[in-house]
Write a protein that holds these residues in place. Structure first.
Motif, PDB file in Angstrom:
ATOM      1  N   GLY A  71       0.903  -1.241  -0.077  1.00  0.00           N
ATOM      2  CA  GLY A  71       0.143  -0.127  -0.109  1.00  0.00           C
ATOM      3  C   GLY A  71       0.752   1.365   0.030  1.00  0.00           C
ATOM      4  O   GLY A  71       0.148   2.422   0.068  1.00  0.00           O
ATOM      5  N   GLU A 123      -0.181   6.117   5.240  1.00  0.00           N
ATOM      6  CA  GLU A 123      -1.419   5.794   4.384  1.00  0.00           C
ATOM      7  C   GLU A 123      -1.167   4.308   4.083  1.00  0.00           C
ATOM      8  O   GLU A 123      -2.124   3.411   4.221  1.00  0.00           O
ATOM      9  CB  GLU A 123      -1.256   6.359   3.246  1.00  0.00           C
ATOM     10  CG  GLU A 123      -2.379   5.866   2.145  1.00  0.00           C
ATOM     11  CD  GLU A 123      -2.504   6.953   1.159  1.00  0.00           C
ATOM     12  OE1 GLU A 123      -3.248   6.672  -0.050  1.00  0.00           O
ATOM     13  OE2 GLU A 123      -1.714   7.888   0.813  1.00  0.00           O
ATOM     14  N   ALA A 124       0.069   3.787   4.336  1.00  0.00           N
ATOM     15  CA  ALA A 124       0.349   2.262   3.888  1.00  0.00           C
ATOM     16  C   ALA A 124      -0.162   1.572   5.311  1.00  0.00           C
ATOM     17  O   ALA A 124      -0.613   0.323   5.258  1.00  0.00           O
ATOM     18  CB  ALA A 124       1.901   1.988   3.384  1.00  0.00           C
ATOM     19  N   THR A 131      -2.237   2.320   7.568  1.00  0.00           N
ATOM     20  CA  THR A 131      -3.706   2.392   7.954  1.00  0.00           C
ATOM     21  C   THR A 131      -4.693   1.913   6.796  1.00  0.00           C
ATOM     22  O   THR A 131      -5.809   1.952   7.053  1.00  0.00           O
ATOM     23  CB  THR A 131      -3.895   3.971   8.556  1.00  0.00           C
ATOM     24  OG1 THR A 131      -3.392   4.759   7.381  1.00  0.00           O
ATOM     25  CG2 THR A 131      -3.131   4.172   9.749  1.00  0.00           C
ATOM     26  N   ALA A 132      -4.012   1.620   5.805  1.00  0.00           N
ATOM     27  CA  ALA A 132      -4.920   1.118   4.606  1.00  0.00           C
ATOM     28  C   ALA A 132      -5.766  -0.141   5.016  1.00  0.00           C
ATOM     29  O   ALA A 132      -5.416  -0.711   5.854  1.00  0.00           O
ATOM     30  CB  ALA A 132      -3.927   0.839   3.402  1.00  0.00           C
TER      31      ALA A 132
END
Length: 339
Positions: free
Chosen positions: A191, A335-336, A338-339
């Protein structure tokens, strides 16, 4: 808001809550400040210099800051670092000669890099971020170092990616390339995306510093800013052990001279109303930058202060990782995760 100001505020509340980080070789706080804006709160920051730790405490009294050499740090004595979301390091620059002769283990910068990778064993972070010279990513001379890192991380179940970013692509008024390693435990790297360049015109030195140059009534600000119509060359912090502050080696000083700036020194204050700027006179006709102006060219907000005298303050600025780059990298890592 002028181009030399950056909108920094209290750490934002982000979807999914804030994450934790542990940073080594924290220096004057550039990377930590960027990660804070990206949603990471440090459980511990470690640096071997008392003056840089003073800077961190002065700006963020609530941060847990430790003065200790990374080569002597034992994570077993600091349980708060175990299983953090991110282990981060803006490390001193590894030289190619050390990379080639890595088995001798005599180069401190290389040893700090290896020690950071070995910390992964004891800390078990969800993600790892290391920032260093771009050549660490691109040059064959560093292949043995990359191989060592790959073996350690793969053994521990981490997948990783190497890449190079330029601070100028993230609205920092400076041409500053940085080599980056990002690693994730398990498959979280699927991610991750390298932060996209900000598709706006780069901020020039003249635009970034015009307001501060005019703050004491210097009448030639617009004339100077028109000549300083490009991003700054890479700021160089210099050695902690010798010499006074300047903006870098000979080639860098020549680049500054083309913008009418004396790169051989750092000023105590900006030009006053009586200063006559005339670069044709050489250094006598050029102004120098202040520490605070150098910090703007690194992307620090105007309210971030540095401890110590002028030389110590400039060293911290020159060695720092630009906060906007840390924010971009931290946001991509978050972001990766919590994807």
């Amino acid at each position: 808001m002028s181009p030399e100001e950056t909108a920094w505020s209290k750490p934002p509340q982000l979807p999914g809550g804030r994450l934790t980080s542990f940073e080594v070789c924290a220096g004057g706080g550039g990377l930590a400040l960027g990660l804070e804006e990206a949603g990471f709160d440090p459980v511990l920051l470690v640096d071997n210099r008392a003056i840089t730790c003073d800077t961190l405490r002065m700006n963020r009294p609530h941060w847990n800051v430790l003065v200790e050499d990374l080569l002597e740090f034992d994570p077993a004595e600091h349980q708060e670092v175990y299983d953090v979301d991110l282990l981060a390091a803006g490390l001193p620059r590894v030289q190619a000669t050390a990379a080639i002769n890595r088995e001798r283990g005599s180069d401190r910068e290389l040893e700090l890099l290896r020690a950071t990778v070995m910390l992964v064993h004891g800390v078990q972070p969800r993600a790892l971020l290391i920032e260093n010279v771009p050549s660490l990513v691109t040059k064959d001379a560093y292949a043995p170092v990359r191989e060592f890192i790959a073996q350690e991380l793969t053994h521990l179940g981490y997948r990783f990616e190497w890449f190079v970013v330029n601070a100028a692509d993230y609205r920092v008024p400076q041409d500053r390339e940085q080599g980056v390693l990002v690693a994730f435990k398990g498959d979280a790297i699927d991610g991750f995306q390298v932060p996209a360049r900000v598709m706006e015109a780069p901020i020039t030195v003249g635009a970034a510093l015009a307001a501060s140059m005019a703050s004491r009534g210097w009448p030639q600000v617009e004339e100077w800013a028109a000549q300083a119509d490009r991003v700054a060359p890479t700021l160089v912090g210099g050695s902690w052990d010798r010499g006074g502050p300047d903006l870098g080696p000979t080639g860098t000083k020549r680049a500054w001279a083309r913008m009418g700036v004396d790169g051989a020194t750092v000023a105590n204050e900006v030009p006053g109303p009586d200063f006559r700027w005339n670069p044709e006179l050489g250094r006598a006709g050029m102004m120098a930058l202040t520490v605070e102006q150098a910090a703007r060219l690194q992307g620090f907000p105007s309210d971030w202060r540095f401890a110590g005298g002028k030389t110590a303050r400039y060293r911290q600025v020159g060695h720092a990782s630009p906060p906007p780059v840390g924010r971009a990298l931290g946001s991509a890592i978050r972001e990766a995760l919590t994807a």
